[in-house]
Design an enzyme around this catalytic site. Sequence first.
Site, PDB file in Angstrom:
ATOM      1  N   LYS A 121       0.897  -1.281  -0.187  1.00  0.00           N
ATOM      2  CA  LYS A 121      -0.077   0.040   0.000  1.00  0.00           C
ATOM      3  C   LYS A 121       0.966   1.179  -0.044  1.00  0.00           C
ATOM      4  O   LYS A 121       0.408   2.372  -0.728  1.00  0.00           O
ATOM      5  CB  LYS A 121      -0.924  -0.155   1.150  1.00  0.00           C
ATOM      6  CG  LYS A 121      -2.287  -0.736   1.052  1.00  0.00           C
ATOM      7  CD  LYS A 121      -3.138  -0.594   1.894  1.00  0.00           C
ATOM      8  CE  LYS A 121      -4.469  -1.478   1.619  1.00  0.00           C
ATOM      9  NZ  LYS A 121      -5.380  -1.917   2.845  1.00  0.00           N
ATOM     10  N   LYS A 226      -4.795 -11.846 -10.983  1.00  0.00           N
ATOM     11  CA  LYS A 226      -6.046 -12.301 -10.469  1.00  0.00           C
ATOM     12  C   LYS A 226      -7.213 -11.285 -10.881  1.00  0.00           C
ATOM     13  O   LYS A 226      -7.088 -10.285 -11.170  1.00  0.00           O
ATOM     14  CB  LYS A 226      -5.931 -12.103  -8.946  1.00  0.00           C
ATOM     15  CG  LYS A 226      -6.899 -13.000  -8.148  1.00  0.00           C
ATOM     16  CD  LYS A 226      -6.395 -13.080  -6.585  1.00  0.00           C
ATOM     17  CE  LYS A 226      -7.332 -12.576  -5.846  1.00  0.00           C
ATOM     18  NZ  LYS A 226      -7.171 -12.622  -4.386  1.00  0.00           N
ATOM     19  N   LYS A 229     -11.782  -6.453  -8.454  1.00  0.00           N
ATOM     20  CA  LYS A 229     -12.785  -5.148  -8.635  1.00  0.00           C
ATOM     21  C   LYS A 229     -12.438  -4.101  -9.332  1.00  0.00           C
ATOM     22  O   LYS A 229     -13.247  -3.537  -9.912  1.00  0.00           O
ATOM     23  CB  LYS A 229     -13.426  -4.989  -7.170  1.00  0.00           C
ATOM     24  CG  LYS A 229     -14.088  -6.106  -6.586  1.00  0.00           C
ATOM     25  CD  LYS A 229     -14.083  -5.642  -4.899  1.00  0.00           C
ATOM     26  CE  LYS A 229     -14.890  -6.766  -4.039  1.00  0.00           C
ATOM     27  NZ  LYS A 229     -14.567  -6.551  -2.952  1.00  0.00           N
TER      28      LYS A 229
HETATM   29  P1  AMP Z   1     -11.443  -8.700  -2.200  1.00  0.00           P
HETATM   30  O1  AMP Z   1     -12.278  -8.468  -3.348  1.00  0.00           O
HETATM   31  O2  AMP Z   1     -10.089  -8.593  -2.327  1.00  0.00           O
HETATM   32  O3  AMP Z   1     -12.173  -7.793  -1.110  1.00  0.00           O
HETATM   33  O4  AMP Z   1     -11.801 -10.197  -1.436  1.00  0.00           O
HETATM   34  C1  AMP Z   1     -12.901 -10.556  -0.963  1.00  0.00           C
HETATM   35  C2  AMP Z   1     -12.823 -12.164  -0.969  1.00  0.00           C
HETATM   36  O5  AMP Z   1     -13.099 -12.905  -2.151  1.00  0.00           O
HETATM   37  C3  AMP Z   1     -11.752 -12.843  -0.600  1.00  0.00           C
HETATM   38  O6  AMP Z   1     -12.044 -14.140   0.265  1.00  0.00           O
HETATM   39  C4  AMP Z   1     -10.938 -13.209  -1.607  1.00  0.00           C
HETATM   40  O7  AMP Z   1      -9.853 -14.085  -1.319  1.00  0.00           O
HETATM   41  C5  AMP Z   1     -11.891 -13.415  -2.637  1.00  0.00           C
HETATM   42  N1  AMP Z   1     -11.527 -13.380  -3.973  1.00  0.00           N
HETATM   43  C6  AMP Z   1     -11.199 -11.985  -4.522  1.00  0.00           C
HETATM   44  N2  AMP Z   1     -10.725 -11.976  -5.990  1.00  0.00           N
HETATM   45  C7  AMP Z   1     -10.868 -13.350  -6.167  1.00  0.00           C
HETATM   46  C8  AMP Z   1     -10.585 -14.163  -7.442  1.00  0.00           C
HETATM   47  N3  AMP Z   1     -10.254 -13.657  -8.318  1.00  0.00           N
HETATM   48  N4  AMP Z   1     -10.677 -15.463  -7.240  1.00  0.00           N
HETATM   49  C9  AMP Z   1     -11.188 -16.061  -6.195  1.00  0.00           C
HETATM   50  N5  AMP Z   1     -11.331 -15.362  -5.012  1.00  0.00           N
HETATM   51  C10 AMP Z   1     -11.423 -14.020  -4.952  1.00  0.00           C
END
Ligand code: AMP
Length: 364
Positions: A121, A226, A229
């Site tokens: 960050k 990956k 969002k």
């Molecule tokens: P975040 O979007 O980073 O806030 O992640 C929220 C949850 O979604 C966490 O448990 C992440 O590991 C899961 N997650 C986020 N992006 C992915 C992805 N591309 N594939 C699988 N799991 C994801």
Amino acid sequence: MKDNDSLSKPKPVILTCAQPTGMLTIGNYLGAVRNWADMLQRHECYFGIVDLHAITTPPQPAVLRQNVFQCVAQYVACGLDPDKCHQFAQSHVVGHTELAWVLTCLTPVGELQRMTQFKDKVAKLGFKTAETESTDGEIKFSHEGARAQASINAGLLCYPVLMAADILLYNADLVPVGEDQRQHLELCRDLAQRFNHQYSKTFVIPEPYVPKTGSRIMSLADPTRKMSKSDDHHRATLFILDEPDQIRKKIASAVTDSESEIRANSDKPGISNLLIIHSGLSGRPVPELEDHFSGKGYGELKSELTELVSETLAPIRTRYQELIADREYLKSILSRGAEAAQKRANKNLSKVYRKVGFPERTRK
Ligand code: AMP
Ligand code: TRP
């Protein structure tokens, strides 16, 4: 007999939290939310929407408020039945910051400065050149960086302690998290052990739960990264609220390779990713899909996947639209969730306060 057993035995407690940031992706759905929904029967589940964490990089107040409601609406639309779990806003439950303070006093600053996410960050804020790392991993700021340092708030540094408090406040047994949160969970376990050792056994040492399948859905535009969002590429990410036309366009332009064989392999990240998404949604194992698509072209895989994604997401989108229009209902979910969470939090926090040596408050 079986029923009596399940009635008398307390269910293991699951807690997980997510920041209220925008719309969920199909990665969030397959890698997280859908698995949580599968756990409701056999566990006592707490899902926190961590608005206190969100202000470490402060959004507009109105946006933050709206995001919290969007988050609940998406969870419920994805199958987190509010009658079978506790969904709450972190700011509604007293105890998260209180316990975080107690844990902060058990945390060496150096440990926080060494956390990968903190370093990332700081780097993202544009201080790459301004900081250097000494051999013990501590970040030192150069003269130029000292000015910049003012905009790295202490919340970013202390974020993992608040996260540890989120977990330990509920004495959670299992914490579903993504790979990227493992280090934070490790710190949480260390802090729990440190507290138990310094005072006496108080905290359950929580176990991470990282799902085996769907834990890494990749970007459609760059399948070596990956899916996220916040990807700038407009066709990289499938959002759970995407309309059929957006789904079709995104999958049609998903990066593949110049061969034509439909096979999951590390040298075919694009096709592998499409097969994994298919498998996650259809429930059919990848090898079975490879057989199914044998002799067929990428176009067929893409059109079948488009249909599958659209079919899966249509009821979620409809349910979301109903929910987001009913603010009172969403408020009632958060209110019930906070009540249950507060009850559990109070019990654990008073225990901690007693052990630390804070005097008991007498009430008239
Ligand atoms: P975040 O979007 O980073 O806030 O992640 C929220 C949850 O979604 C966490 O448990 C992440 O590991 C899961 N997650 C986020 N992006 C992915 C992805 N591309 N594939 C699988 N799991 C994801
Ligand atoms: N740090 C987590 C993330 O960015 C969110 C989070 C906060 C969390 N507190 C938590 C996750 C407690 C699990 C348990 O994804």
